[in-house]
Design a protein around this motif. Structure first.
Motif, short mmCIF file in Angstrom:
data_model
loop_
_atom_site.label_atom_id
_atom_site.label_comp_id
_atom_site.label_asym_id
_atom_site.label_seq_id
_atom_site.Cartn_x
_atom_site.Cartn_y
_atom_site.Cartn_z
N LEU A 1 0.39 -1.32 0.21
CA LEU A 1 -0.02 -0.01 -0.40
C LEU A 1 0.84 1.63 -0.51
CD1 LEU A 1 -2.90 -0.60 2.31
CD2 LEU A 1 -2.99 0.02 -0.15
N ALA A 2 2.22 1.60 0.19
CA ALA A 2 3.27 2.06 0.70
C ALA A 2 3.29 2.78 -0.67
CB ALA A 2 3.93 1.93 2.08
N VAL A 3 3.66 1.77 -1.00
CA VAL A 3 4.54 1.89 -2.32
C VAL A 3 4.10 2.27 -3.10
CG1 VAL A 3 5.64 0.40 -4.34
CG2 VAL A 3 6.06 0.40 -1.71
N ILE A 4 2.06 1.95 -3.94
CA ILE A 4 1.27 2.24 -4.20
C ILE A 4 1.05 3.77 -4.17
CG2 ILE A 4 -1.13 2.39 -4.95
CD1 ILE A 4 0.92 -0.05 -6.27
N THR A 5 1.13 3.76 -3.31
CA THR A 5 0.48 5.62 -2.43
C THR A 5 1.73 6.30 -2.98
OG1 THR A 5 -1.20 4.16 -0.55
CG2 THR A 5 -0.61 7.04 -0.71
N SER A 6 2.77 5.72 -2.83
CA SER A 6 4.37 6.60 -3.08
C SER A 6 4.07 8.15 -4.22
CB SER A 6 5.34 6.38 -2.98
OG SER A 6 5.18 5.57 -1.48
N VAL B 1 1.47 8.74 -6.47
CA VAL B 1 0.50 9.71 -7.15
C VAL B 1 1.31 10.92 -5.60
CG1 VAL B 1 -2.04 10.14 -6.48
CG2 VAL B 1 -1.03 7.41 -7.55
N VAL B 2 0.88 10.18 -4.70
CA VAL B 2 1.19 11.34 -3.66
C VAL B 2 2.14 12.28 -3.69
CG1 VAL B 2 -0.34 10.55 -1.63
CG2 VAL B 2 2.30 10.45 -1.58
N PHE B 3 3.50 11.34 -4.89
CA PHE B 3 4.52 12.56 -4.79
C PHE B 3 4.52 13.68 -6.27
CE2 PHE B 3 6.44 9.58 -1.50
CZ PHE B 3 6.81 10.10 -0.67
N GLY B 4 2.96 13.08 -6.28
CA GLY B 4 2.95 13.87 -7.49
C GLY B 4 2.34 15.29 -6.89
N GLY B 5 1.74 15.44 -6.52
CA GLY B 5 1.21 16.98 -5.87
C GLY B 5 -0.53 17.00 -5.87
N LEU C 1 -6.37 6.93 0.46
CA LEU C 1 -5.15 7.69 1.08
C LEU C 1 -4.16 8.47 -0.15
CD1 LEU C 1 -4.14 3.81 1.51
CD2 LEU C 1 -4.00 5.83 2.80
N PHE C 2 -4.67 8.28 -0.82
CA PHE C 2 -3.97 9.47 -2.09
C PHE C 2 -4.82 10.41 -1.63
CE2 PHE C 2 -4.55 6.48 -6.22
CZ PHE C 2 -3.37 5.59 -5.28
N TYR D 1 6.41 10.72 5.58
CA TYR D 1 5.92 10.21 7.45
C TYR D 1 4.39 9.39 7.15
CZ TYR D 1 3.07 11.43 11.84
OH TYR D 1 2.43 11.99 12.67
N PHE D 2 3.92 9.68 5.79
CA PHE D 2 2.41 9.06 5.83
C PHE D 2 2.67 8.20 5.35
CE2 PHE D 2 -0.94 8.80 2.66
CZ PHE D 2 -2.16 9.02 3.49
N VAL D 3 3.41 7.54 4.27
CA VAL D 3 3.63 6.46 3.39
C VAL D 3 4.47 5.36 5.17
CG1 VAL D 3 4.87 5.50 2.38
CG2 VAL D 3 4.15 7.48 1.33
#
Length: 451
Positions: free
Chosen positions: A199-204, A206-210, A370-371, A396-398
């Motif tokens: 889950l952490a990898v998949i979320t990363s 998107v979330v690092f895209g802004g 999560l996104f 921290y979120f991830v």
């Protein structure tokens, strides 16, 4: 972890009265003070959301529809599927009535808070347009109110973690797939660690895209996932049509059950309803104004009207359908809570494969939540420090996603409940004090619209 949970659980009772008075008492005041404006202009709000009144030259990063989708993506999720189940488990079917009441009041709160998000927009250290409680607290109430904004942002660093979603997605996967039996023979705890890392990898990605990437993904995913879920529950209700009305009657009759077994009696029943509704649609929490504050509009009232659709979609529709399925299936009488109860309800009512379908739906809900949630925390840390440091919140979120996958439901539920209750205090104080400014802006807006 047990010591942390005990500390949080001990602190929770002290937040009940302030949260209740500000959320319900303050919300009722706003509904009356607005002369029921959000409800009277419900149709107009839908037209705005559809883009009928869009201004291409307005400032902002996303459209009103994208802002609503992103905000709904953060709220329409496992709070609607497992949060409702937790509420019914803790307080019985009657708790759903109090979830409804809180949601109706929440529509008024969202109208005011998201109008303020546009009215008092500011800029971060990078010069980018921002909106949300921190900005309308300081710009609306003045520099002396800065401690309220700081308190809100600090609580947001914990409240905006995706721990509940990660925890309940993991429980769903473990219950439906049973990986230790069907995939690879390793311990359940090791599987939970694996799911958390996945889950952490998949979320990363998107979330690092802004914000722009989050909004695009959410606006594409939210309508689809809500539609699939609603079709599933409607099929269940059609197949069990004779049980729908009795289920609704049970909700209403049990709402006034003073002999309820829930801790705290009738008062405890109402508190559970308020907490789960706030977790479901976040009205009064101050999260949605962060997204709506960056909509491409220069008119605060238009955005407030769009925002107030959130609690209706999220709670009045989705939560009600979930509750009816849980009640008519009899799953609420079983020994289980959270997502396990909802899985049982779907498996019982959808030909034995409902839990598999729910697994797919839960995956979409979990990822979209999560996104979008990470962005709230980024804004809180950016306010406390600067925009550059704020982006580190995503790391921290991830990491906390992995922690949540192996933590107990009780711990993540208590952490979120406490954080949310504390965030309501500064946000609702500001919304109530600034409400007259929204009323004046609304009077001007509707006066011009009638010309």
């Amino acid at each position: 972890m047990e010591a942390i949970n005990d500390f949080i659980a001990a602190a929770l009772p002290y937040t009940e009265w302030p949260m209740f008075l500000l959320l319900i008492g303050g919300g009722l005041f706003l509904v009356v003070y607005s002369k029921f404006l959000p409800y009277r202009y419900f149709g107009h709000a839908i037209a705005i959301t559809a883009g009928k009144y869009d201004d291409k030259n307005a400032k902002g990063d996303v459209s009103s529809f994208q802002a609503l989708s992103a905000a709904v993506a953060a709220t329409v999720g496992l709070g609607n599927i497992s949060g409702v189940a937790i509420a019914i488990h803790d307080g019985g079917p009657g708790v759903v009535f109090w979830i409804w009441m809180t949601a109706l009041i929440g529509m008024g709160i969202k109208f005011y808070s998201c109008s303020l998000a546009i009215m008092f927009r500011g800029t971060d250290s990078d010069g980018k347009l921002q909106g949300g409680p921190m900005f309308y607290i300081i710009k609306g109430l003045g520099p002396k109110a800065r401690p309220l904004a700081i308190f809100f942002a600090i609580c947001g660093l914990f409240g905006f973690l995706g721990v509940f979603t990660a925890n309940q997605f993991t429980e769903t996967f473990m219950s439906v797939v049973e990986p230790s039996k069907n995939l690879y023979a390793m311990s359940d705890m090791n599987w939970k660690w694996t799911i958390g890392i996945f889950l952490a990898v998949i979320t990363s990605f998107v979330v690092f895209g802004g914000l722009t990437k989050i909004a695009k993904v959410a606006s594409a995913l939210v309508p689809f996932m809500v539609a699939v879920y609603l079709v599933a529950v409607i099929v269940v209700m059609v197949m069990n049509a004779g049980l729908v009305i009795p289920s609704l009657k049970l909700i209403i009759s049990e709402a006034w059950n003073f002999d309820t077994l829930v801790t705290g009696g009738f008062w405890g029943l109402v508190i559970i309803g308020v907490r789960r509704a706030m977790f479901s649609n976040e009205a009064g929490l101050g999260s949605a104004p962060m997204y709506h504050g960056q909509s491409k509009t220069d008119n605060p009232i238009k955005e407030g009207l769009v925002a107030m659709l959130g609690p209706f979609i999220d709670t009045i529709l989705v939560c009600t359908f979930t509750a009816v399925v849980i009640i008519l299936s009899g799953a609420y009488l079983e020994d289980g809570s959270g997502i396990v109860m909802t899985l049982s309800a779907f498996e019982t009512t959808l030909f034995g494969v409902g839990d598999d379908l729910l697994m797919v739906i839960v995956t979409a809900f979990a990822l979209s939540t999560l996104f979008t949630y990470s962005y709230y925390g980024v804004k809180c840390l950016s306010f406390l420090t600067n925009a550059k440091i704020g982006r580190y919140y995503n790391h921290y979120f991830v990491v906390m996603i992995v922690f949540a996958a192996v933590a107990s439901l009780e711990l993540v539920k208590n952490l979120i409940d406490l954080s949310y209750a504390l965030m309501v205090i500064p946000n609702m104080i500001a919304v109530l004090l600034l409400a007259p400014k929204v009323n004046r802006a609304a009077a001007d807006y509707f006066k011009k619209m009638k010309r």
